[in-house]
Design a protein around this motif. Structure first.
Motif, PDB file in Angstrom:
ATOM      1  N   LEU A  63      -9.160  -3.606  -1.761  1.00 35.04           N
ATOM      2  CA  LEU A  63      -8.984  -3.121  -3.129  1.00 35.04           C
ATOM      3  C   LEU A  63      -7.585  -2.558  -3.366  1.00 35.04           C
ATOM      4  N   ASN A  64      -7.037  -1.898  -2.374  1.00 36.22           N
ATOM      5  CA  ASN A  64      -5.726  -1.277  -2.534  1.00 36.22           C
ATOM      6  C   ASN A  64      -4.562  -2.236  -2.358  1.00 36.22           C
ATOM      7  N   SER A  65      -4.801  -3.401  -1.781  1.00 38.38           N
ATOM      8  CA  SER A  65      -3.692  -4.317  -1.515  1.00 38.38           C
ATOM      9  C   SER A  65      -2.990  -4.763  -2.798  1.00 38.38           C
ATOM     10  N   VAL A  66      -3.717  -4.879  -3.884  1.00 38.75           N
ATOM     11  CA  VAL A  66      -3.098  -5.246  -5.159  1.00 38.75           C
ATOM     12  C   VAL A  66      -2.154  -4.147  -5.625  1.00 38.75           C
ATOM     13  N   LEU A  67      -2.585  -2.905  -5.488  1.00 34.82           N
ATOM     14  CA  LEU A  67      -1.755  -1.782  -5.931  1.00 34.82           C
ATOM     15  C   LEU A  67      -0.499  -1.615  -5.093  1.00 34.82           C
ATOM     16  N   ILE A  68      -0.544  -2.053  -3.858  1.00 41.83           N
ATOM     17  CA  ILE A  68       0.625  -1.938  -2.989  1.00 41.83           C
ATOM     18  C   ILE A  68       1.796  -2.725  -3.582  1.00 41.83           C
ATOM     19  N   PHE A  69       1.520  -3.935  -4.039  1.00 43.71           N
ATOM     20  CA  PHE A  69       2.588  -4.764  -4.598  1.00 43.71           C
ATOM     21  C   PHE A  69       3.152  -4.175  -5.881  1.00 43.71           C
ATOM     22  N   VAL A  70       2.279  -3.664  -6.723  1.00 41.25           N
ATOM     23  CA  VAL A  70       2.720  -3.062  -7.982  1.00 41.25           C
ATOM     24  C   VAL A  70       3.551  -1.803  -7.701  1.00 41.25           C
ATOM     25  N   SER A  71       3.096  -0.978  -6.756  1.00 38.48           N
ATOM     26  CA  SER A  71       3.806   0.269  -6.469  1.00 38.48           C
ATOM     27  C   SER A  71       5.165   0.017  -5.822  1.00 38.48           C
ATOM     28  N   GLY A  72       5.305  -1.076  -5.114  1.00 35.89           N
ATOM     29  CA  GLY A  72       6.595  -1.412  -4.524  1.00 35.89           C
ATOM     30  C   GLY A  72       7.658  -1.592  -5.583  1.00 35.89           C
ATOM     31  N   TYR A  73       7.280  -2.190  -6.656  1.00 33.57           N
ATOM     32  CA  TYR A  73       8.206  -2.394  -7.768  1.00 33.57           C
ATOM     33  C   TYR A  73       8.546  -1.074  -8.450  1.00 33.57           C
ATOM     34  N   LEU A  74       7.567  -0.188  -8.564  1.00 31.94           N
ATOM     35  CA  LEU A  74       7.754   1.049  -9.317  1.00 31.94           C
ATOM     36  C   LEU A  74       8.369   2.190  -8.509  1.00 31.94           C
ATOM     37  N   PHE A  75       8.009   2.323  -7.236  1.00 34.08           N
ATOM     38  CA  PHE A  75       8.358   3.530  -6.484  1.00 34.08           C
ATOM     39  C   PHE A  75       9.314   3.328  -5.320  1.00 34.08           C
ATOM     40  N   GLY A  76       9.605   2.123  -4.970  1.00 39.02           N
ATOM     41  CA  GLY A  76      10.557   1.889  -3.891  1.00 39.02           C
ATOM     42  C   GLY A  76       9.912   1.633  -2.541  1.00 39.02           C
ATOM     43  N   LEU A  77      10.699   1.106  -1.659  1.00 36.51           N
ATOM     44  CA  LEU A  77      10.224   0.639  -0.362  1.00 36.51           C
ATOM     45  C   LEU A  77       9.718   1.761   0.542  1.00 36.51           C
ATOM     46  N   ARG A  78      10.397   2.884   0.576  1.00 32.51           N
ATOM     47  CA  ARG A  78      10.013   3.977   1.476  1.00 32.51           C
ATOM     48  C   ARG A  78       8.611   4.497   1.142  1.00 32.51           C
ATOM     49  N   VAL A  80       6.265   2.891  -0.578  1.00 34.21           N
ATOM     50  CA  VAL A  80       5.292   1.816  -0.359  1.00 34.21           C
ATOM     51  C   VAL A  80       4.960   1.664   1.116  1.00 34.21           C
ATOM     52  N   LEU A  81       5.950   1.812   1.975  1.00 28.84           N
ATOM     53  CA  LEU A  81       5.703   1.710   3.416  1.00 28.84           C
ATOM     54  C   LEU A  81       4.739   2.801   3.868  1.00 28.84           C
ATOM     55  N   ARG A  82       4.989   4.023   3.441  1.00 27.54           N
ATOM     56  CA  ARG A  82       4.105   5.133   3.807  1.00 27.54           C
ATOM     57  C   ARG A  82       2.695   4.914   3.263  1.00 27.54           C
ATOM     58  N   THR A  83       2.601   4.505   2.014  1.00 30.56           N
ATOM     59  CA  THR A  83       1.295   4.294   1.396  1.00 30.56           C
ATOM     60  C   THR A  83       0.555   3.137   2.049  1.00 30.56           C
ATOM     61  N   THR A  84       1.257   2.066   2.364  1.00 27.24           N
ATOM     62  CA  THR A  84       0.627   0.917   3.025  1.00 27.24           C
ATOM     63  C   THR A  84       0.082   1.322   4.390  1.00 27.24           C
ATOM     64  N   ILE A  85       0.877   2.050   5.150  1.00 28.29           N
ATOM     65  CA  ILE A  85       0.419   2.529   6.453  1.00 28.29           C
ATOM     66  C   ILE A  85      -0.799   3.427   6.279  1.00 28.29           C
ATOM     67  N   SER A  86      -0.744   4.316   5.301  1.00 26.63           N
ATOM     68  CA  SER A  86      -1.857   5.229   5.058  1.00 26.63           C
ATOM     69  C   SER A  86      -3.128   4.480   4.665  1.00 26.63           C
ATOM     70  N   ILE A  87      -3.000   3.484   3.807  1.00 23.57           N
ATOM     71  CA  ILE A  87      -4.175   2.704   3.377  1.00 23.57           C
ATOM     72  C   ILE A  87      -4.807   2.003   4.581  1.00 23.57           C
ATOM     73  N   PHE A  88      -3.986   1.381   5.410  1.00 23.29           N
ATOM     74  CA  PHE A  88      -4.529   0.683   6.578  1.00 23.29           C
ATOM     75  C   PHE A  88      -5.140   1.655   7.587  1.00 23.29           C
ATOM     76  N   LEU A  89      -4.500   2.808   7.792  1.00 20.90           N
ATOM     77  CA  LEU A  89      -5.072   3.809   8.694  1.00 20.90           C
ATOM     78  C   LEU A  89      -6.389   4.354   8.146  1.00 20.90           C
ATOM     79  N   PHE A  90      -6.433   4.636   6.857  1.00 16.94           N
ATOM     80  CA  PHE A  90      -7.655   5.136   6.222  1.00 16.94           C
ATOM     81  C   PHE A  90      -8.779   4.117   6.388  1.00 16.94           C
TER      82      PHE A  90
END
Length: 140
Positions: A63-78, A80-90
């Motif tokens: 469910l969160n994978s779609v938001l990862i791509f959108v947030s990369g455009y809006l908030f920057g790579l750093r 998105v990297l933290r959030t992606t790691i957090s989503i996968f760890l969660f």
């Protein structure tokens, strides 16, 4: 990168890790076994799990994978990297801790413990400049 910046980065990622472990325990040991749901995408993942037999943690990641791509455009790579790691760890820790028996079957105690642990886990992620996806990411 200076040594101080590297140390700060390691501390932030450790905070994300601890927050996601706490969230995985909350969802898998207190909430899901007692048919309780969190809000946001985690709650939606819990509900979808009852209809389609895919683990809750896997639903969280999907469910969160779609938001990862959108947030990369809006908030920057750093971010998105933290959030992606957090989503996968969660998602990973939610699936991992689902192997264990629930600590309680008392709905009040389960909702209280689950809510407190969820709050702690999410706040640790936010403190480390990350989110666990879902409604937190949308709110940002």
């Amino acid at each position: 990168m200076r040594l101080k910046e590297i140390k700060q980065l390691i501390i932030e990622y450790l905070i994300i890790l601890i927050g996601d472990i706490i969230l995985g325990i909350s969802v898998s040991i207190f909430l899901v076994p007692n048919n309780l749901s969190t809000g946001g995408f985690s709650g939606l993942a819990t509900i979808l799990n009852t209809f389609i037999d895919i683990k809750v943690g896997t639903w969280i990641i999907v469910l969160n994978s779609v938001l990862i791509f959108v947030s990369g455009y809006l908030f920057g790579l750093r971010f998105v990297l933290r959030t992606t790691i957090s989503i996968f760890l969660f998602g990973f820790f939610t699936n991992f801790f689902s192997r264990f028996n629930p600590i309680t079957k008392d709905l009040i105690l389960a909702s209280l413990c689950g809510g407190v642990l969820t709050g702690i886990g999410i706040s640790l992620n936010i403190k480390a400049k990350s989110t666990t996806g879902g409604s937190e990411l949308l709110a940002k």
